[in-house]
Motif scaffolding. Sequence first.
Motif, PDB file in Angstrom:
ATOM      1  N   LEU A 224       0.832  -1.207   0.000  1.00  0.00           N
ATOM      2  CA  LEU A 224       0.000   0.000   0.000  1.00  0.00           C
ATOM      3  C   LEU A 224       0.864   1.253   0.000  1.00  0.00           C
ATOM      4  O   LEU A 224       1.877   1.323   0.703  1.00  0.00           O
ATOM      5  CB  LEU A 224      -0.918   0.011   1.210  1.00  0.00           C
ATOM      6  N   LYS A 225       0.443   2.235  -0.786  1.00  0.00           N
ATOM      7  CA  LYS A 225       1.158   3.503  -0.879  1.00  0.00           C
ATOM      8  C   LYS A 225       0.152   4.653  -0.797  1.00  0.00           C
ATOM      9  O   LYS A 225      -1.037   4.487  -1.089  1.00  0.00           O
ATOM     10  CB  LYS A 225       1.928   3.603  -2.205  1.00  0.00           C
ATOM     11  N   PRO A 226       0.610   5.849  -0.431  1.00  0.00           N
ATOM     12  CA  PRO A 226      -0.283   7.022  -0.418  1.00  0.00           C
ATOM     13  C   PRO A 226      -0.531   7.542  -1.834  1.00  0.00           C
ATOM     14  O   PRO A 226      -0.159   6.907  -2.823  1.00  0.00           O
ATOM     15  CB  PRO A 226       0.484   8.026   0.437  1.00  0.00           C
ATOM     16  N   THR A 227      -1.117   8.721  -1.922  1.00  0.00           N
ATOM     17  CA  THR A 227      -1.451   9.329  -3.207  1.00  0.00           C
ATOM     18  C   THR A 227      -0.193   9.608  -4.034  1.00  0.00           C
ATOM     19  O   THR A 227       0.850   9.984  -3.491  1.00  0.00           O
ATOM     20  CB  THR A 227      -2.208  10.648  -2.976  1.00  0.00           C
ATOM     21  N   VAL A 228      -0.301   9.427  -5.331  1.00  0.00           N
ATOM     22  CA  VAL A 228       0.808   9.719  -6.238  1.00  0.00           C
ATOM     23  C   VAL A 228       0.967  11.232  -6.395  1.00  0.00           C
ATOM     24  O   VAL A 228      -0.006  11.943  -6.671  1.00  0.00           O
ATOM     25  CB  VAL A 228       0.574   9.073  -7.618  1.00  0.00           C
TER      26      VAL A 228
ATOM     27  N   GLU B 257      10.162   9.285 -15.599  1.00  0.00           N
ATOM     28  CA  GLU B 257      10.229   8.421 -16.785  1.00  0.00           C
ATOM     29  C   GLU B 257       9.911   6.965 -16.453  1.00  0.00           C
ATOM     30  O   GLU B 257       9.278   6.271 -17.244  1.00  0.00           O
ATOM     31  CB  GLU B 257      11.619   8.515 -17.433  1.00  0.00           C
ATOM     32  N   SER B 258      10.339   6.517 -15.290  1.00  0.00           N
ATOM     33  CA  SER B 258      10.182   5.088 -14.987  1.00  0.00           C
ATOM     34  C   SER B 258       9.664   4.823 -13.583  1.00  0.00           C
ATOM     35  O   SER B 258       9.691   3.682 -13.131  1.00  0.00           O
ATOM     36  CB  SER B 258      11.528   4.375 -15.153  1.00  0.00           C
ATOM     37  N   SER B 259       9.194   5.851 -12.902  1.00  0.00           N
ATOM     38  CA  SER B 259       8.782   5.634 -11.519  1.00  0.00           C
ATOM     39  C   SER B 259       7.625   6.548 -11.129  1.00  0.00           C
ATOM     40  O   SER B 259       7.289   7.496 -11.833  1.00  0.00           O
ATOM     41  CB  SER B 259       9.966   5.861 -10.570  1.00  0.00           C
ATOM     42  N   ALA B 260       7.053   6.218  -9.982  1.00  0.00           N
ATOM     43  CA  ALA B 260       6.014   7.044  -9.380  1.00  0.00           C
ATOM     44  C   ALA B 260       6.555   7.623  -8.082  1.00  0.00           C
ATOM     45  O   ALA B 260       7.166   6.907  -7.270  1.00  0.00           O
ATOM     46  CB  ALA B 260       4.763   6.218  -9.113  1.00  0.00           C
ATOM     47  N   VAL B 261       6.340   8.918  -7.892  1.00  0.00           N
ATOM     48  CA  VAL B 261       6.743   9.597  -6.668  1.00  0.00           C
ATOM     49  C   VAL B 261       5.486   9.848  -5.846  1.00  0.00           C
ATOM     50  O   VAL B 261       4.503  10.408  -6.344  1.00  0.00           O
ATOM     51  CB  VAL B 261       7.449  10.933  -6.967  1.00  0.00           C
ATOM     52  N   PHE B 262       5.509   9.422  -4.579  1.00  0.00           N
ATOM     53  CA  PHE B 262       4.324   9.517  -3.734  1.00  0.00           C
ATOM     54  C   PHE B 262       4.415  10.714  -2.795  1.00  0.00           C
ATOM     55  O   PHE B 262       5.487  11.300  -2.604  1.00  0.00           O
ATOM     56  CB  PHE B 262       4.152   8.214  -2.953  1.00  0.00           C
ATOM     57  N   GLU B 263       3.286  11.060  -2.206  1.00  0.00           N
ATOM     58  CA  GLU B 263       3.215  12.263  -1.375  1.00  0.00           C
ATOM     59  C   GLU B 263       4.089  12.176  -0.127  1.00  0.00           C
ATOM     60  O   GLU B 263       4.439  13.202   0.452  1.00  0.00           O
ATOM     61  CB  GLU B 263       1.760  12.543  -0.986  1.00  0.00           C
ATOM     62  N   ASP B 264       4.422  10.963   0.293  1.00  0.00           N
ATOM     63  CA  ASP B 264       5.290  10.833   1.468  1.00  0.00           C
ATOM     64  C   ASP B 264       6.763  10.910   1.099  1.00  0.00           C
ATOM     65  O   ASP B 264       7.642  10.707   1.953  1.00  0.00           O
ATOM     66  CB  ASP B 264       4.995   9.522   2.201  1.00  0.00           C
ATOM     67  N   GLY B 265       7.064  11.193  -0.182  1.00  0.00           N
ATOM     68  CA  GLY B 265       8.440  11.346  -0.631  1.00  0.00           C
ATOM     69  C   GLY B 265       9.079  10.078  -1.140  1.00  0.00           C
ATOM     70  O   GLY B 265      10.180  10.124  -1.713  1.00  0.00           O
ATOM     71  N   THR B 266       8.437   8.943  -0.972  1.00  0.00           N
ATOM     72  CA  THR B 266       8.999   7.683  -1.465  1.00  0.00           C
ATOM     73  C   THR B 266       8.817   7.575  -2.970  1.00  0.00           C
ATOM     74  O   THR B 266       7.976   8.235  -3.568  1.00  0.00           O
ATOM     75  CB  THR B 266       8.339   6.476  -0.780  1.00  0.00           C
ATOM     76  N   MET B 267       9.624   6.712  -3.576  1.00  0.00           N
ATOM     77  CA  MET B 267       9.591   6.526  -5.027  1.00  0.00           C
ATOM     78  C   MET B 267       9.680   5.035  -5.335  1.00  0.00           C
ATOM     79  O   MET B 267      10.408   4.291  -4.670  1.00  0.00           O
ATOM     80  CB  MET B 267      10.759   7.275  -5.679  1.00  0.00           C
ATOM     81  N   GLU B 268       8.923   4.573  -6.337  1.00  0.00           N
ATOM     82  CA  GLU B 268       8.955   3.180  -6.752  1.00  0.00           C
ATOM     83  C   GLU B 268       9.046   3.096  -8.269  1.00  0.00           C
ATOM     84  O   GLU B 268       8.359   3.836  -8.981  1.00  0.00           O
ATOM     85  CB  GLU B 268       7.689   2.430  -6.302  1.00  0.00           C
TER      86      GLU B 268
END
Length: 509
Positions: A299-303, A308-319
């Motif tokens: 589970l992750k918070p809002t994007v 180019e190849s990842s999603a950055v989430f509101e908590d600052g994490t990246m996947e």
Amino acid sequence: MVRRVAIIGAGASGLASIKCCLEDGLEPTCFEQSEDIGGLWRYVGTADCGRTSVYRSVITNTSKEMSCFSDFPCPDNFPNFLPHHQLLEYFRMYAQHFGLLQHIRFQTTVRSVRKRPDFSTSGQWDVVTETKTGRESHIFDAVMVCTGRYQEPILPLASFPGIETRFRGRYLHSREYRDTEGFQGKRVLVVGLGNTGGDISVELSRVAAKVFISARSSTWVVSRISSHGFPLDMVTRTRLIHFLEWLLPSAIMKRIKFGKFNSWFNHTNYGLASVQSPKFNVIINEELPFCILSGTVVLKPTVKEFTESSAVFEDGTMENIDVVVFTTGYGFSFPFLEDSVRSLFQHSSSLYKSIFPPQLEKPTLAIVGLIQLMGSVMVGAEMQARWVTSVFAGFNKLPPISRMMEDISKKKKQLAKGSPPEQVNTRMNFVSYMDDLASCTGVKPSLLWLLLTDPRLALAVFFGPCLPYQYRLRGRGRWSGARGAILTQRQRVLEPLRTRIVDDSLGGS
């Protein structure tokens, strides 16, 4: 005087509408753009079929006893929760039993529904349809729109910076999803955690390298199975519980429900929900908690944005992400309706009882099946159709426009009080809504009369599940088999489980 009725769509709502027209002495003609019945529930293997279809693995969230037509129980040997192909088989049985197919014109698309010049006195409609051989014009006394709420996929790309300009991966709406083909070994982000988001996440977790879910609001996850093994909706959708919800303060009922949800697993520990959450959603999924526990779903918070190849989430994490699946729901539009009519309702909450546009001079247009109930929409749509055709046939009348508008305003305030923003227009309490329409139609069961004349049945109606058959006990459309169907519901639940009989004579009670 209404006689000829046009019905648009041959899904569950359309089939029920045809039957209700026939019951009330009307002459229905159903227009279905595809070559078969079933609507949303008729699975097709390609996403470019021009209509919304369920994905391959889908199974109903409501049990067969709580989802069937009110005078046609599902076969005893059918499972309690139906895969789409068995639900479609049930629709075919229903259509054949009541002779509905002869009233359907397949591969016929409705292009235009417009008020006739003398509509204010006649209430009639000009309907233009199109087939492979050309266009045809018709005149109908009334129209029932049964195309449902899953029409236009909502793809909010503007809310996700970078997905169209920078992101090099693939993105799609859940409408395009059919099965796991093409997702093997991928890192998948599912945006939205409703029933569809939960189902797709679980299914993809079996083949994907990793599945992430981005959820905006809190989500409570429940199982189809109750604590004693019976279908959950048969245990919770009762008149007793409905009475307690009316009697007890909403804060107490909310705490009781959340406590029940957390008795399965602690939703806060899993990052799903907390009791203090002001906005929340409830989904049905038995496997999602284990997927989270095993790490195959994260589970992750809002994007916040896409690179180019990842999603950055509101908590600052990246996947790192290869594929994005948007399970962001659907909107509805009725392009065949003229603008002056379509502008009367932007949401189902703008309709009287979620059915009738109140401002029309004549009540000869009905929208059936647009609702979202906390229960089976199919059952709700059938009750809608029963009331609509009774109005068309003159057995019942709508109140004055002022009263209808007052009722709409009142219901909007009630819905807004305890619903998430995305559900405020459509979320309805199952028992309340069914009883409301049943009262309008004159078929609501009388508990006092049953208690005086048939105590056994009265107890089953009040303490047992609020089965569709309850609305066939009295009034127009009364079904002689309703009492028996109510009293034998337990046998139909257990019958498909009796594939292996275990002797429990030595196992105590």
